[in-house]
Scaffold this motif. Structure first.
Motif, PDB file in Angstrom:
ATOM      1  N   GLU A  26     -55.224 -26.713  13.051  1.00  0.00           N
ATOM      2  CA  GLU A  26     -56.639 -26.485  13.337  1.00  0.00           C
ATOM      3  C   GLU A  26     -57.255 -25.369  12.502  1.00  0.00           C
ATOM      4  OE1 GLU A  26     -57.361 -25.950  17.495  1.00  0.00           O
ATOM      5  OE2 GLU A  26     -56.343 -27.813  18.017  1.00  0.00           O
ATOM      6  N   GLU A  27     -56.523 -24.293  12.268  1.00  0.00           N
ATOM      7  CA  GLU A  27     -57.113 -23.124  11.612  1.00  0.00           C
ATOM      8  C   GLU A  27     -57.547 -23.366  10.174  1.00  0.00           C
ATOM      9  OE1 GLU A  27     -53.579 -20.346  10.031  1.00  0.00           O
ATOM     10  OE2 GLU A  27     -53.558 -20.701  12.183  1.00  0.00           O
ATOM     11  N   ASP A  28     -56.865 -24.284   9.448  1.00  0.00           N
ATOM     12  CA  ASP A  28     -57.265 -24.527   8.060  1.00  0.00           C
ATOM     13  C   ASP A  28     -57.457 -26.009   7.730  1.00  0.00           C
ATOM     14  OD1 ASP A  28     -54.653 -25.429   7.943  1.00  0.00           O
ATOM     15  OD2 ASP A  28     -53.951 -23.851   6.614  1.00  0.00           O
ATOM     16  N   GLY A  29     -57.301 -26.874   8.720  1.00  0.00           N
ATOM     17  CA  GLY A  29     -57.521 -28.298   8.526  1.00  0.00           C
ATOM     18  C   GLY A  29     -56.448 -29.012   7.723  1.00  0.00           C
ATOM     19  N   LYS A  30     -55.348 -28.329   7.411  1.00  0.00           N
ATOM     20  CA  LYS A  30     -54.267 -28.950   6.638  1.00  0.00           C
ATOM     21  C   LYS A  30     -53.369 -29.796   7.527  1.00  0.00           C
ATOM     22  CE  LYS A  30     -53.759 -25.613   2.918  1.00  0.00           C
ATOM     23  NZ  LYS A  30     -52.826 -24.716   2.244  1.00  0.00           N
ATOM     24  N   ARG A  31     -52.840 -30.841   6.942  1.00  0.00           N
ATOM     25  CA  ARG A  31     -51.842 -31.656   7.622  1.00  0.00           C
ATOM     26  C   ARG A  31     -50.485 -31.180   7.121  1.00  0.00           C
ATOM     27  NH1 ARG A  31     -52.037 -38.144   8.486  1.00  0.00           N
ATOM     28  NH2 ARG A  31     -50.262 -38.148   9.881  1.00  0.00           N
ATOM     29  N   THR A  32     -49.693 -30.626   8.008  1.00  0.00           N
ATOM     30  CA  THR A  32     -48.410 -30.044   7.625  1.00  0.00           C
ATOM     31  C   THR A  32     -47.408 -30.213   8.759  1.00  0.00           C
ATOM     32  OG1 THR A  32     -47.372 -28.072   6.674  1.00  0.00           O
ATOM     33  CG2 THR A  32     -49.022 -27.721   8.398  1.00  0.00           C
ATOM     34  N   CYS A  33     -46.179 -29.810   8.511  1.00  0.00           N
ATOM     35  CA  CYS A  33     -45.113 -29.994   9.505  1.00  0.00           C
ATOM     36  C   CYS A  33     -44.816 -28.714  10.262  1.00  0.00           C
ATOM     37  CB  CYS A  33     -43.828 -30.452   8.812  1.00  0.00           C
ATOM     38  SG  CYS A  33     -43.909 -32.115   8.166  1.00  0.00           S
ATOM     39  N   ARG A  34     -44.350 -28.912  11.480  1.00  0.00           N
ATOM     40  CA  ARG A  34     -43.762 -27.823  12.263  1.00  0.00           C
ATOM     41  C   ARG A  34     -42.269 -28.107  12.343  1.00  0.00           C
ATOM     42  NH1 ARG A  34     -46.394 -23.929  15.861  1.00  0.00           N
ATOM     43  NH2 ARG A  34     -48.616 -24.318  15.899  1.00  0.00           N
ATOM     44  N   ALA A  35     -41.470 -27.086  12.081  1.00  0.00           N
ATOM     45  CA  ALA A  35     -40.022 -27.196  12.205  1.00  0.00           C
ATOM     46  C   ALA A  35     -39.633 -26.860  13.644  1.00  0.00           C
ATOM     47  CB  ALA A  35     -39.330 -26.241  11.241  1.00  0.00           C
ATOM     48  N   LEU A  36     -38.892 -27.755  14.276  1.00  0.00           N
ATOM     49  CA  LEU A  36     -38.441 -27.543  15.660  1.00  0.00           C
ATOM     50  C   LEU A  36     -37.100 -26.817  15.677  1.00  0.00           C
ATOM     51  CD1 LEU A  36     -39.192 -31.052  17.157  1.00  0.00           C
ATOM     52  CD2 LEU A  36     -40.270 -28.920  17.828  1.00  0.00           C
ATOM     53  N   TRP A  37     -36.931 -25.915  16.627  1.00  0.00           N
ATOM     54  CA  TRP A  37     -35.686 -25.176  16.828  1.00  0.00           C
ATOM     55  C   TRP A  37     -35.360 -25.190  18.316  1.00  0.00           C
ATOM     56  CZ3 TRP A  37     -32.962 -23.554  12.730  1.00  0.00           C
ATOM     57  CH2 TRP A  37     -33.624 -23.444  11.508  1.00  0.00           C
ATOM     58  N   LYS A  38     -34.083 -25.389  18.658  1.00  0.00           N
ATOM     59  CA  LYS A  38     -33.691 -25.379  20.073  1.00  0.00           C
ATOM     60  C   LYS A  38     -32.374 -24.636  20.247  1.00  0.00           C
ATOM     61  CE  LYS A  38     -31.692 -29.969  19.614  1.00  0.00           C
ATOM     62  NZ  LYS A  38     -31.658 -31.332  20.092  1.00  0.00           N
ATOM     63  N   CYS A  39     -32.165 -24.141  21.478  1.00  0.00           N
ATOM     64  CA  CYS A  39     -30.927 -23.432  21.800  1.00  0.00           C
ATOM     65  C   CYS A  39     -30.149 -24.217  22.861  1.00  0.00           C
ATOM     66  CB  CYS A  39     -31.233 -22.012  22.289  1.00  0.00           C
ATOM     67  SG  CYS A  39     -32.001 -21.954  23.913  1.00  0.00           S
ATOM     68  N   GLU A  40     -28.961 -23.746  23.179  1.00  0.00           N
ATOM     69  CA  GLU A  40     -28.115 -24.409  24.180  1.00  0.00           C
ATOM     70  C   GLU A  40     -28.754 -24.420  25.567  1.00  0.00           C
ATOM     71  OE1 GLU A  40     -25.163 -26.073  23.945  1.00  0.00           O
ATOM     72  OE2 GLU A  40     -25.387 -25.910  21.779  1.00  0.00           O
ATOM     73  N   GLU A  41     -29.632 -23.464  25.837  1.00  0.00           N
ATOM     74  CA  GLU A  41     -30.315 -23.393  27.137  1.00  0.00           C
ATOM     75  C   GLU A  41     -31.540 -24.307  27.190  1.00  0.00           C
ATOM     76  OE1 GLU A  41     -29.329 -21.701  29.924  1.00  0.00           O
ATOM     77  OE2 GLU A  41     -27.505 -21.284  28.782  1.00  0.00           O
ATOM     78  N   ARG A  42     -31.746 -25.081  26.130  1.00  0.00           N
ATOM     79  CA  ARG A  42     -32.831 -26.060  26.023  1.00  0.00           C
ATOM     80  C   ARG A  42     -34.219 -25.440  25.886  1.00  0.00           C
ATOM     81  NH1 ARG A  42     -30.853 -31.434  28.412  1.00  0.00           N
ATOM     82  NH2 ARG A  42     -33.034 -31.954  28.180  1.00  0.00           N
ATOM     83  N   HIS A  43     -34.260 -24.200  25.390  1.00  0.00           N
ATOM     84  CA  HIS A  43     -35.556 -23.615  25.025  1.00  0.00           C
ATOM     85  C   HIS A  43     -35.954 -24.226  23.695  1.00  0.00           C
ATOM     86  CE1 HIS A  43     -33.831 -20.153  27.484  1.00  0.00           C
ATOM     87  NE2 HIS A  43     -34.783 -20.697  28.224  1.00  0.00           N
ATOM     88  N   LEU A  44     -37.215 -24.551  23.537  1.00  0.00           N
ATOM     89  CA  LEU A  44     -37.688 -25.223  22.331  1.00  0.00           C
ATOM     90  C   LEU A  44     -38.795 -24.407  21.680  1.00  0.00           C
ATOM     91  CD1 LEU A  44     -37.171 -27.887  20.794  1.00  0.00           C
ATOM     92  CD2 LEU A  44     -39.041 -28.878  22.083  1.00  0.00           C
ATOM     93  N   TRP A  45     -38.628 -24.166  20.393  1.00  0.00           N
ATOM     94  CA  TRP A  45     -39.569 -23.353  19.614  1.00  0.00           C
ATOM     95  C   TRP A  45     -39.946 -24.110  18.360  1.00  0.00           C
ATOM     96  CZ3 TRP A  45     -40.882 -18.831  21.933  1.00  0.00           C
ATOM     97  CH2 TRP A  45     -40.047 -18.402  22.968  1.00  0.00           C
TER      98      TRP A  45
END
Length: 67
Positions: A26-45
């Motif tokens: 939203e901030e710059d109107g670009k179409r780009t990817c987000r890299a997903l990261w997760k831990c053993e406790e199932r927290h997702l960032w």
């Protein structure tokens, strides 16, 4: 996000890569990817893939990405 093995801000465990999600930024109107990261406790960032030094953000749609 610093280089090296990322750490979960919630529980302190190592994070593993969970893939990429293509989105419109939203901030710059670009179409780009987000890299997903997760831990053993199932927290997702995620972080913008073109801004790897930025801070991890909590992923709001965890039920879509956790197996």
């Amino acid at each position: 996000m610093p280089t090296g093995e990322p750490i979960c801000p919630t529980c302190g465990q190592a994070l593993t890569g969970g893939g990429l999600v293509l989105m419109d930024r939203e901030e710059d109107g670009k179409r780009t990817c987000r890299a997903l990261w997760k831990c053993e406790e199932r927290h997702l960032w995620w972080v913008w893939a073109d801004r790897p030094a930025s801070a991890l953000d909590p992923c709001p749609d965890t039920e879509l990405f956790v197996d």
